[in-house]
Enzyme design. Structure first.
Site, PDB file in Angstrom:
ATOM      1  N   THR A   1       7.903 -16.048 -11.281  1.00 48.29           N
ATOM      2  CA  THR A   1       7.948 -14.821 -11.208  1.00 48.29           C
ATOM      3  C   THR A   1       5.718 -14.539 -11.375  1.00 48.29           C
ATOM      4  O   THR A   1       5.397 -15.778 -11.234  1.00 48.29           O
ATOM      5  CB  THR A   1       8.522 -14.861 -12.741  1.00 48.29           C
ATOM      6  OG1 THR A   1       8.004 -13.240 -12.799  1.00 48.29           O
ATOM      7  CG2 THR A   1       7.841 -15.160 -13.899  1.00 48.29           C
TER       8      THR A   1
ATOM      9  N   LYS B   1       4.452 -15.899  -7.352  1.00 53.34           N
ATOM     10  CA  LYS B   1       4.774 -15.738  -5.949  1.00 53.34           C
ATOM     11  C   LYS B   1       3.884 -15.658  -4.851  1.00 53.34           C
ATOM     12  O   LYS B   1       4.710 -15.791  -3.705  1.00 53.34           O
ATOM     13  CB  LYS B   1       5.404 -13.609  -6.368  1.00 53.34           C
ATOM     14  CG  LYS B   1       6.588 -13.798  -7.964  1.00 53.34           C
ATOM     15  CD  LYS B   1       6.912 -12.795  -7.492  1.00 53.34           C
ATOM     16  CE  LYS B   1       7.893 -12.582  -8.933  1.00 53.34           C
ATOM     17  NZ  LYS B   1       8.202 -11.175  -8.159  1.00 53.34           N
TER      18      LYS B   1
ATOM     19  N   ASP C   1      13.913 -10.169  -3.852  1.00 52.39           N
ATOM     20  CA  ASP C   1      13.154  -8.678  -4.541  1.00 52.39           C
ATOM     21  C   ASP C   1      13.943  -7.692  -4.050  1.00 52.39           C
ATOM     22  O   ASP C   1      14.523  -7.064  -4.845  1.00 52.39           O
ATOM     23  CB  ASP C   1      12.144  -8.362  -5.093  1.00 52.39           C
ATOM     24  CG  ASP C   1      11.876  -9.786  -6.379  1.00 52.39           C
ATOM     25  OD1 ASP C   1      12.269 -10.038  -7.167  1.00 52.39           O
ATOM     26  OD2 ASP C   1      10.540  -9.811  -7.002  1.00 52.39           O
TER      27      ASP C   1
ATOM     28  N   GLY D   1       4.078   3.258  -6.695  1.00 57.09           N
ATOM     29  CA  GLY D   1       3.346   1.528  -6.387  1.00 57.09           C
ATOM     30  C   GLY D   1       2.916   1.423  -5.625  1.00 57.09           C
ATOM     31  O   GLY D   1       3.470   1.532  -4.248  1.00 57.09           O
TER      32      GLY D   1
ATOM     33  N   GLY E   1       1.859  -2.845  -5.608  1.00 55.29           N
ATOM     34  CA  GLY E   1       2.128  -3.978  -5.964  1.00 55.29           C
ATOM     35  C   GLY E   1       2.669  -4.769  -5.582  1.00 55.29           C
ATOM     36  O   GLY E   1       3.292  -4.982  -4.844  1.00 55.29           O
TER      37      GLY E   1
ATOM     38  N   ALA F   1       6.233  -5.725  -5.782  1.00 54.55           N
ATOM     39  CA  ALA F   1       7.558  -5.505  -6.532  1.00 54.55           C
ATOM     40  C   ALA F   1       7.517  -4.335  -5.387  1.00 54.55           C
ATOM     41  O   ALA F   1       8.570  -4.377  -4.314  1.00 54.55           O
ATOM     42  CB  ALA F   1       7.416  -4.479  -8.011  1.00 54.55           C
TER      43      ALA F   1
ATOM     44  N   ASN G   1      -0.139   5.634  -4.581  1.00 56.47           N
ATOM     45  CA  ASN G   1      -0.524   4.630  -5.099  1.00 56.47           C
ATOM     46  C   ASN G   1      -1.532   5.561  -6.196  1.00 56.47           C
ATOM     47  O   ASN G   1      -1.930   6.400  -5.652  1.00 56.47           O
ATOM     48  CB  ASN G   1      -0.720   3.489  -4.827  1.00 56.47           C
ATOM     49  CG  ASN G   1      -0.300   2.059  -5.865  1.00 56.47           C
ATOM     50  OD1 ASN G   1       0.306   2.664  -6.973  1.00 56.47           O
ATOM     51  ND2 ASN G   1      -1.648   1.770  -5.407  1.00 56.47           N
TER      52      ASN G   1
ATOM     53  N   GLU H   1      -5.725   3.609  -1.659  1.00 52.99           N
ATOM     54  CA  GLU H   1      -6.384   2.773  -0.541  1.00 52.99           C
ATOM     55  C   GLU H   1      -5.169   1.632  -0.300  1.00 52.99           C
ATOM     56  O   GLU H   1      -5.387   0.576   0.663  1.00 52.99           O
ATOM     57  CB  GLU H   1      -7.695   2.290  -1.350  1.00 52.99           C
ATOM     58  CG  GLU H   1      -9.015   2.941  -0.954  1.00 52.99           C
ATOM     59  CD  GLU H   1      -8.884   3.635  -2.275  1.00 52.99           C
ATOM     60  OE1 GLU H   1      -9.350   3.303  -3.309  1.00 52.99           O
ATOM     61  OE2 GLU H   1      -8.247   3.992  -2.690  1.00 52.99           O
TER      62      GLU H   1
ATOM     63  N   THR I   1       6.194   0.890  -9.765  1.00 48.75           N
ATOM     64  CA  THR I   1       5.172   0.669 -11.025  1.00 48.75           C
ATOM     65  C   THR I   1       4.931   0.288 -12.883  1.00 48.75           C
ATOM     66  O   THR I   1       6.829   0.138 -12.893  1.00 48.75           O
ATOM     67  CB  THR I   1       3.680   2.071 -11.187  1.00 48.75           C
ATOM     68  OG1 THR I   1       3.936   2.607 -12.458  1.00 48.75           O
ATOM     69  CG2 THR I   1       3.709   2.700 -10.098  1.00 48.75           C
TER      70      THR I   1
ATOM     71  N   MET J   1       6.395   0.722 -19.209  1.00 49.90           N
ATOM     72  CA  MET J   1       6.543  -0.266 -19.385  1.00 49.90           C
ATOM     73  C   MET J   1       6.404  -0.710 -20.600  1.00 49.90           C
ATOM     74  O   MET J   1       5.595  -0.084 -21.256  1.00 49.90           O
ATOM     75  CB  MET J   1       6.410  -1.433 -18.046  1.00 49.90           C
ATOM     76  CG  MET J   1       6.833  -2.976 -19.151  1.00 49.90           C
ATOM     77  SD  MET J   1       6.461  -4.297 -17.668  1.00 49.90           S
ATOM     78  CE  MET J   1       4.957  -4.305 -17.941  1.00 49.90           C
TER      79      MET J   1
HETATM   80  P1  NAP Z   1       2.144  -5.041 -10.420  1.00 49.77           P
HETATM   81  O1  NAP Z   1       1.587  -6.093  -8.703  1.00 49.77           O
HETATM   82  O2  NAP Z   1       0.686  -5.477 -10.987  1.00 49.77           O
HETATM   83  O3  NAP Z   1       1.644  -4.181  -9.464  1.00 49.77           O
HETATM   84  C1  NAP Z   1       1.198  -2.582 -10.448  1.00 49.77           C
HETATM   85  C2  NAP Z   1       1.461  -1.088  -9.917  1.00 49.77           C
HETATM   86  O4  NAP Z   1       1.955  -0.701 -11.061  1.00 49.77           O
HETATM   87  C3  NAP Z   1       0.183  -0.838  -9.238  1.00 49.77           C
HETATM   88  O5  NAP Z   1       1.064   0.435  -7.967  1.00 49.77           O
HETATM   89  C4  NAP Z   1      -0.549  -0.515 -10.265  1.00 49.77           C
HETATM   90  O6  NAP Z   1      -1.130   0.806  -9.625  1.00 49.77           O
HETATM   91  C5  NAP Z   1       0.763   0.650 -10.423  1.00 49.77           C
HETATM   92  N1  NAP Z   1       0.169   0.902 -12.146  1.00 49.77           N
HETATM   93  C6  NAP Z   1      -0.469   0.290 -13.571  1.00 49.77           C
HETATM   94  N2  NAP Z   1      -0.599   0.808 -14.127  1.00 49.77           N
HETATM   95  C7  NAP Z   1      -0.857   2.514 -13.659  1.00 49.77           C
HETATM   96  C8  NAP Z   1      -1.004   4.142 -14.647  1.00 49.77           C
HETATM   97  N3  NAP Z   1      -1.486   4.227 -15.693  1.00 49.77           N
HETATM   98  N4  NAP Z   1      -0.928   4.626 -13.412  1.00 49.77           N
HETATM   99  C9  NAP Z   1      -0.809   4.412 -12.013  1.00 49.77           C
HETATM  100  N5  NAP Z   1       0.030   3.487 -11.770  1.00 49.77           N
HETATM  101  C10 NAP Z   1      -0.275   2.303 -12.248  1.00 49.77           C
HETATM  102  O7  NAP Z   1       3.327  -5.546 -10.340  1.00 49.77           O
HETATM  103  P2  NAP Z   1       4.957  -6.017  -9.760  1.00 49.77           P
HETATM  104  O8  NAP Z   1       4.619  -6.958  -9.888  1.00 49.77           O
HETATM  105  O9  NAP Z   1       4.510  -5.146  -8.699  1.00 49.77           O
HETATM  106  O10 NAP Z   1       5.911  -4.960 -10.937  1.00 49.77           O
HETATM  107  C11 NAP Z   1       5.493  -3.514 -11.476  1.00 49.77           C
HETATM  108  C12 NAP Z   1       6.691  -3.497 -12.458  1.00 49.77           C
HETATM  109  O11 NAP Z   1       7.971  -3.683 -12.147  1.00 49.77           O
HETATM  110  C13 NAP Z   1       6.851  -4.127 -13.784  1.00 49.77           C
HETATM  111  O12 NAP Z   1       6.981  -3.741 -15.178  1.00 49.77           O
HETATM  112  C14 NAP Z   1       7.452  -5.142 -13.387  1.00 49.77           C
HETATM  113  O13 NAP Z   1       8.039  -5.887 -15.068  1.00 49.77           O
HETATM  114  C15 NAP Z   1       8.879  -4.630 -12.933  1.00 49.77           C
HETATM  115  N6  NAP Z   1       9.439  -5.588 -12.144  1.00 49.77           N
HETATM  116  C16 NAP Z   1      10.408  -5.120 -11.862  1.00 49.77           C
HETATM  117  C17 NAP Z   1      11.641  -5.790 -10.929  1.00 49.77           C
HETATM  118  C18 NAP Z   1      13.015  -6.025 -11.544  1.00 49.77           C
HETATM  119  O14 NAP Z   1      14.191  -6.637 -10.934  1.00 49.77           O
HETATM  120  N7  NAP Z   1      13.229  -4.938 -11.929  1.00 49.77           N
HETATM  121  C19 NAP Z   1      11.100  -7.028 -10.160  1.00 49.77           C
HETATM  122  C20 NAP Z   1       9.192  -7.031 -10.433  1.00 49.77           C
HETATM  123  C21 NAP Z   1       9.219  -6.356 -11.016  1.00 49.77           C
HETATM  124  P3  NAP Z   1      -2.980   0.598  -8.370  1.00 49.77           P
HETATM  125  O15 NAP Z   1      -2.394  -0.079  -7.442  1.00 49.77           O
HETATM  126  O16 NAP Z   1      -3.959   1.633  -8.861  1.00 49.77           O
HETATM  127  O17 NAP Z   1      -3.058  -0.485  -9.912  1.00 49.77           O
END
Ligand code: NAP
Length: 284
Positions: A64, A68, A103, A127, A129, A131, A150, A154, A194, A198
């Site tokens: 995690t 990753k 995932d 989103g 990121g 995930a 997102n 970009e 996103t 959380m």
């Molecule tokens: P990450 O790579 O850090 O990506 C974060 C994403 O959230 C980006 O698109 C970011 O936008 C956006 N974001 C963050 N703060 C924001 C805000 N204030 N306003 C608008 N957009 C915002 O994280 P990740 O690994 O993809 O994980 C994302 C979430 O999914 C986390 O909460 C994680 O715990 C959850 N998750 C759940 C599972 C599951 O199995 N259920 C699996 C993986 C992850 P920018 O690009 O503009 O920064």
């Protein structure tokens, strides 16, 4: 003697991980001689951790944040899906060290449990990121049509080009603004991928309630809390909701298929009960 199989999850930090609860519940219920432990691995020690786990005859690891992507260079082979996504969340130690990504398929199983096959369904993702990447590649591989937005647009433009180059498929990219409601109305499923909403920012939602159309399927991949503000808004608009622990459970079930050849249908209920109990201790 039947030696105890060792599994675990590596991340940094790792205290929040729910994976040990899910996997150990399956081992107990199915009488499997195995244990699953969390390991906090500093990024500077990642190579030693992988080689050490291999040397100690570990059977498998989950990977995690933040490992990753960086873990890939320490593996012998990775699956086609992990290659496409560019990230690994499951490692199997055999004669070689194999990497997989479950995932995306976890998210698809969570959606299909609600609506049946996603082929030709129009799916909206907030989103870009890690995930969101896993989800969009798996959706496209399974024949869905995808629209994305997102905060940093970009990033989606880059992802769109990458998807076209790798899969020869187009995704639609739209800006994150008040005009989104009209686009959402045309979609079958809306996913927040996103981290907005959380813990501790539980009063945040990626969009306001008035922009969520009536009677859609709305999913959030955030699972702390189980029912995010976004999902509460969606319920107010008579939408059906999919909570974030579903994806978590299905990605874990797919990992057990890879490691122990267990059928996901045999383990999902056990994992669900274990995780819901754990989450309810902390979140409503
Ligand atoms: P990450 O790579 O850090 O990506 C974060 C994403 O959230 C980006 O698109 C970011 O936008 C956006 N974001 C963050 N703060 C924001 C805000 N204030 N306003 C608008 N957009 C915002 O994280 P990740 O690994 O993809 O994980 C994302 C979430 O999914 C986390 O909460 C994680 O715990 C959850 N998750 C759940 C599972 C599951 O199995 N259920 C699996 C993986 C992850 P920018 O690009 O503009 O920064």
């Amino acid at each position: 003697m039947n030696q105890t199989k060792i599994f675990g999850v590596i991340g940094h930090p790792i205290g929040h991980s729910l994976s040990p609860v899910m996997h150990n519940a399956v081992f107990k219920e199915k009488n499997i001689n195995a244990i699953y432990l969390p390991f906090d691995v500093d990024p500077s020690n990642l190579e030693y951790a992988i080689k050490g786990a291999n040397a100690l005859n570990f059977s498998g690891l989950n990977v995690t944040i933040p490992h990753k992507i960086s873990v890939i260079k320490f593996l012998d082979e990775i699956s086609d899906e992990a290659k496409l996504i560019g990230a690994v969340n499951v490692i199997k130690f055999d004669k070689k060290i194999f990497g997989y990504n479950t995932d995306g398929i976890g998210a698809i199983k969570a959606i299909e449990e609600k609506i049946g096959k996603i082929k030709d369904k129009k799916i909206f993702i907030f989103g870009a990121g890690g995930a969101a990447r896993a989800i969009v590649f798996s959706l496209i591989l399974n024949g869905a049509e995808v629209v994305m937005t997102n905060r940093t647009l970009e990033k989606i433009e880059i992802l769109k080009r990458e998807i076209y180059e790798k899969l020869n498929k187009e995704i639609e990219v739209v800006p994150l603004n008040n005009k989104i409601e009209e686009i959402l109305k045309k979609c079958d499923v809306i996913i927040n991928a996103t981290s907005v909403g959380m813990f501790p920012n539980v009063n945040d939602s990626i969009i306001d309630e008035n922009l969520i159309p009536e009677k859609k399927i709305v999913m959030d991949i955030v699972y702390t809390p189980l029912k995010t503000k976004f999902l509460k808004f969606a319920e107010n608009k008579n939408c059906e909701i999919i909570t974030g622990e579903k994806m978590l459970i299905y990605q874990a079930a797919e990992a057990l298929k890879i490691w122990l050849n267990l059928s996901p249908s045999d383990v999902v209920e056990i994992m669900k009960n274990a995780i819901i109990q754990e989450l309810k201790k902390k979140w409503k």
